[in-house]
Each structure stands twice: as C-alpha cells, then as structure tokens.
Write an enzyme that holds these catalytic residues in place. Structure first.
Site, PDB file in Angstrom:
ATOM      1  N   GLU A  19       9.791  -5.943   4.272  1.00  0.00           N
ATOM      2  CA  GLU A  19      10.111  -4.579   3.843  1.00  0.00           C
ATOM      3  C   GLU A  19       9.765  -3.567   4.924  1.00  0.00           C
ATOM      4  OE1 GLU A  19       9.173  -3.588  -0.248  1.00  0.00           O
ATOM      5  OE2 GLU A  19       8.591  -1.576   0.381  1.00  0.00           O
ATOM      6  N   GLU A  37       2.559  -5.584  -2.469  1.00  0.00           N
ATOM      7  CA  GLU A  37       1.523  -4.624  -2.055  1.00  0.00           C
ATOM      8  C   GLU A  37       0.368  -4.619  -3.061  1.00  0.00           C
ATOM      9  OE1 GLU A  37       3.425  -0.855  -1.353  1.00  0.00           O
ATOM     10  OE2 GLU A  37       4.633  -1.640   0.302  1.00  0.00           O
TER      11      GLU A  37
END
Length: 524
Positions: free
Chosen positions: A330, A221
């Site tokens: 994820e 991220e």
C-alpha cells in the site's frame, strides 16, 4: 492507437517534447546494470479494491484500465491500461442488519461515510456454518466482488484477501473503526472466530466465486495508534507484544483453520504495518510463540515518507534472512504530478526489493493538503464520493480540479504506467547501480527494461551494459513529465530512440521526468 491519444493539457500546457525553463544541468553520471545481482522473480503490480470498488465495482471501463494493457477510451481521453495483476480484496467488517431480529447492532463511527464501510458476511456468532442463512449473508459486498471477478477475467492472477478490522460483533465495543481510546479492540475470545471467518470466506471464494486467494492477511496497520471509535474508516488495533501477543495467536488459529478446510496451499501474510520500521519491529516479534514458520509472506505499507532507505534495507535483510517473500502492499499520496510516486517506488525497488508493489486506491477524491491548504487527489483517476453516512455513492471526475490538472485523470496515472506496462510478471529485478533506476530482465524475450526518474535539473545518464554478453537495440522509449508545478507536456509519450554505442547507452533526461527504455536481444 497511440496516435488517437489526447495529451491532457495541465496548466499552461506545453507541447509534447518541449521542456520547462532552462535550469543548470546536474553532473552526468554512469550506472552499471548487473544481471548477476538478481533480487528475484517479479510477481506483479496491484492495488486494493476497498472503497473505490465499493462504489464503482460494476464499471467495466475501470476494469479495462487497471487490469489490461489495452488502450482504453475514458471520457475524452484514450489511456494506456496499467496491466495490474495483483488484486487485494478487503474482507468487510461492517453490516447494517442486526445480529438477529431485535438483537445487537453495529456501532458506527460518527465520521465514517458509507462508501468506506465494507460489508461483511458473517451476521452473528450463532453459527459458523456458511450454509446457515440466519448467520451468513452472501449477497453482501456485491460491488467489490464484481470488480474482483472482472479483474480475474482480464488476466489478474494473484489474489490476496486482507482484513482491515474483524467483523463488528468481534470487536469489544462493536465498532469496526476502533476502540474509544485506540487500544486493542478484538475480543480475546474472538481470536479464533476472526481466523475462522477469514478461512471460511477463502474456502467459499474458491468453491463458489471461482477465486483462489494466494494469500490471506488477518491484519491491516494493526499497531497504528489512529484506530479509534471516531475514525473516518474501518480499523482495529491488534498488538503483537510479548505481554499481549494477539497477532501471533490469531495467526496460529488461522493456519489451523485454513488447513482444516483443505487450504494448506494458502499463504498467511502479515502484518501490513504502516511503516517499514513498524513492519521490522513486528516481524522481530513474530518469534513470540514461534509464529514465524506459519507466515509465508511479509507485507508492509509504504507511508514512511522520510526514510532515506535504511529502514527499507533493514526490513529487507530481516525478511530475506528468514526466507520469506516481501510485498509493498500500500502506497498513496495526494500529489497529482507523480514525481514523488516515482521517487518512492524507485527507492522501494532499490532498498526494499519487494516482489510485488501495490497502490492503495486507484480511484480517489480530493483531500486538503495540510501544508498548502489546497485540495489534491490521492487517486490515479479522480472521483467525487458522497460523504453521506448511510448511503454510499460517487461520480467519476472532479467538478473543481486543482488548477492546472485534469478533471478525470492525474498525471501519476501515466507515471505508474511507465513502470507497470513494461516491467511485467515473471521478469527478474536486477541491480541497476542507481537508486533512480529500476532494471528488469525478461529471459524468455531476452529483453531489458530500464525505468529512470530524474529530479529538478536536466542530466545526462550513461547506462553501462558491459556485463551483458550481447546487447541488441533499443526498441522503444517513452517519457512522462512530472513537474511539481504541474507544467506537464508529455504523458507516456513516444520519444526518439537514443543510439547504442557498443554496450553504452547515453540518454538525456529533462528535469522532472520519468523515462522507460526497452532493449531487445540482450543476453547476460
């Protein structure tokens, strides 16, 4: 073993096979399964190690539950093993020891608990030689490595190493949770050091741990705005813009470092952005510095919950056109019933077409729901973690579970089992004709698997199998209820087999349920 299994009584638990209060049925529909539309070989299901393995990494029962398909005793339950085969290893960024006696120390976020601090190995920048004990501490992170080995020993066969943050001394403020203002926190003179760290550990793991990483991912991220010095976890913003192509430069360094160490077979994965839209934007930017050819796999997280499928489809088209494989690495949320998990997993398979799908933390604790104020669990299994900032710890289970839920196991554990135990690595994901159904075909066993999620009304669904040359018989059917009000009776329960009429299979679905149907002797 199935006869020994205790149904988890959730709320005003109803007997297995019963239904909720009558609601009007949705219109019946027919969906055609098309084996000619093939979205690729299924690589598998997985989860990240990280926090849960940092505490429970020596627990062999958890390893059995996640990495086998055996039935496993777990407290007063007998649970179906999920059969995960993809293991994501979190290369740590934190370290409590100073860089050298009297030297600089890591700066720690005031809000991060110890169990979320993943230990690293490279103590300081004085030596890149992994045999130098003054610069490298290979005894760190013992618990996560223990679970890594137990997963391998139970049959897991795809290993990915990923970095949430560069190790603390590579960060501008020596804080692996982020910069004070959330800006880029990797020092430019450490771009190559970060890449070197990843490559050295990948080589050491192959030589010393008996673990071969199929892929290495240098970011997690990286475009997220939430990485800051007071963050409750590790994280680091690393840009990929034309003005600041930090990600691209790290990837170039990483390819060189891997190749130099004889790891040319290790794929670089990038960039694990938080949303599908963000992943698409970053992939577009990988044309900068001609970086795309160095990336073998595109990873994305699945937290774009409002997506109607268009962002998923756009990312798939973009990545597929580049000839790269695509993983959803994820996903997680706090709703224990599992209905939302099934919705989003099915939409991922329908629009994103990944070749692997991973949950975030399969063992996790309660969090407060912002809308209702109630505390629910992100995990498949429940735990209570210590939020102490210096000593990691935790216990399995919750002392005060959400009313109507079990102390140890969430219902979404069983929902995920409907998919993972039947859609196995090596199968082909084929077109199901419906965003509610995932269809997979096993050419070796001539087996067709259909997993369908139904919403808040009952419905009759007909599966049209006319595009197969031959269709044998239904060999098993299982069902899990996933009512949002937690009135749940069936959890991975055996259901009567519906009759096949020629090449038509009609199935009644109760509201808020997931069914898996396995049909053998099927030929395309």
């Amino acid at each position: 073993m199935t006869t020994r299994r205790r149904l988890l009584g959730l709320g005003a638990a109803v007997a297995a096979g019963s239904v909720l209060a009558p609601t009007p049925a949705a219109a019946a529909y027919t969906t055609r399964i098309d084996p000619a539309r093939d979205y690729g070989r299924w690589q598998g299901w997985g989860a990240s190690l990280s926090w849960w393995a940092n505490v429970f990494g020596r627990n062999s029962t958890l390893a059995d539950l996640f990495y086998t398909t055996r039935w496993v005793d777990y407290y007063d339950h007998v649970l179906p093993g999920l059969g995960l085969n993809v293991v994501r290893y979190n290369l740590g960024a934190s370290m409590r020891q100073p860089a050298w006696p009297g030297g600089p120390r890591m700066v720690t976020s005031p809000n991060i608990p110890a169990f979320r601090q993943m230990q690293g190995y490279w103590v300081n920048w004085r030596s890149a030689d992994p045999a130098n004990t003054r610069s490298w501490n290979w005894s760190n992170d013992a618990e996560q490595r223990s679970m890594l080995r137990m997963a391998r020993d139970r049959g897991a066969d795809l290993f990915q190493m990923f970095s949430v943050s560069p190790i603390w001394w590579m960060c501008k403020n020596h804080n692996p949770s982020g910069a004070a203002d959330g800006s880029d926190n990797l020092q430019s003179w450490n771009y190559d050091q970060h890449a070197r760290y990843l490559a050295i550990v990948a080589k050491y793991a192959r030589d010393r741990w008996g673990i071969t990483f199929d892929s290495v991912e240098p970011f997690n991220e990286p475009s997220r705005d939430g990485h800051h010095a007071s963050f409750r976890a590790e994280g680091c913003r690393i840009s990929a813009t034309a003005a600041l192509p930090a990600q691209q430069r790290v990837i170039h360094h990483l390819r060189r470092e891997l190749d130099t160490r004889g790891l040319s077979d290790v794929v670089i994965a990038a960039s694990d952005e938080m949303t599908y839209t963000g992943a698409n934007r970053t992939w577009d930017r990988m044309t900068i510095l001609d970086t795309r050819p160095l990336i073998g796999q595109v990873n994305t997280h699945g937290y774009q919950l409002t997506d109607d499928g268009t962002a998923r489809s756009a990312l798939y088209r973009n990545v597929h056109a580049s000839g790269k494989r695509l993983w959803q690495t994820e996903y997680g949320e706090q709703y224990e019933h599992g209905l939302y998990l099934a919705y989003r997993l099915a939409l991922d398979m329908w629009r994103l077409h990944p070749t692997a799908w991973c949950y975030w933390q399969p063992v996790d604790g309660q969090v407060k729901d912002e809308e209702s104020g109630t505390k629910l669990s992100w995990g498949l299994l429940k735990a209570t973690y210590s939020w102490d900032r210096t000593t990691k710890g935790g216990t399995l289970g919750e002392a005060n579970p959400y009313p109507g839920t079990d102390r140890y196991v969430t219902n979404k554990y069983f929902v995920l089992a409907q998919y993972t135990r039947h859609i196995r690595p090596g199968m082909r994901i084929i077109d199901s004709g419906s965003k509610s159904t995932v269809a997979a075909y096993d050419a070796l066993r001539r087996r067709l698997v259909l997993v369908t999620v139904r919403g808040n009304t009952p419905q009759k669904v007909t599966f049209d199998l006319s595009r197969f040359r031959t269709v044998g018989s239904v060999v098993r059917r299982r069902v899990t209820d996933a009512a949002p009000d937690y009135r749940i009776g069936r959890q991975y329960a055996v259901a009567p087999n519906p009759p096949l009429r020629g090449k038509q299979l009609t199935v009644d679905f109760s509201a808020n349920s997931i069914q898996t149907i396995v049909i053998d002797n099927v030929r395309p």
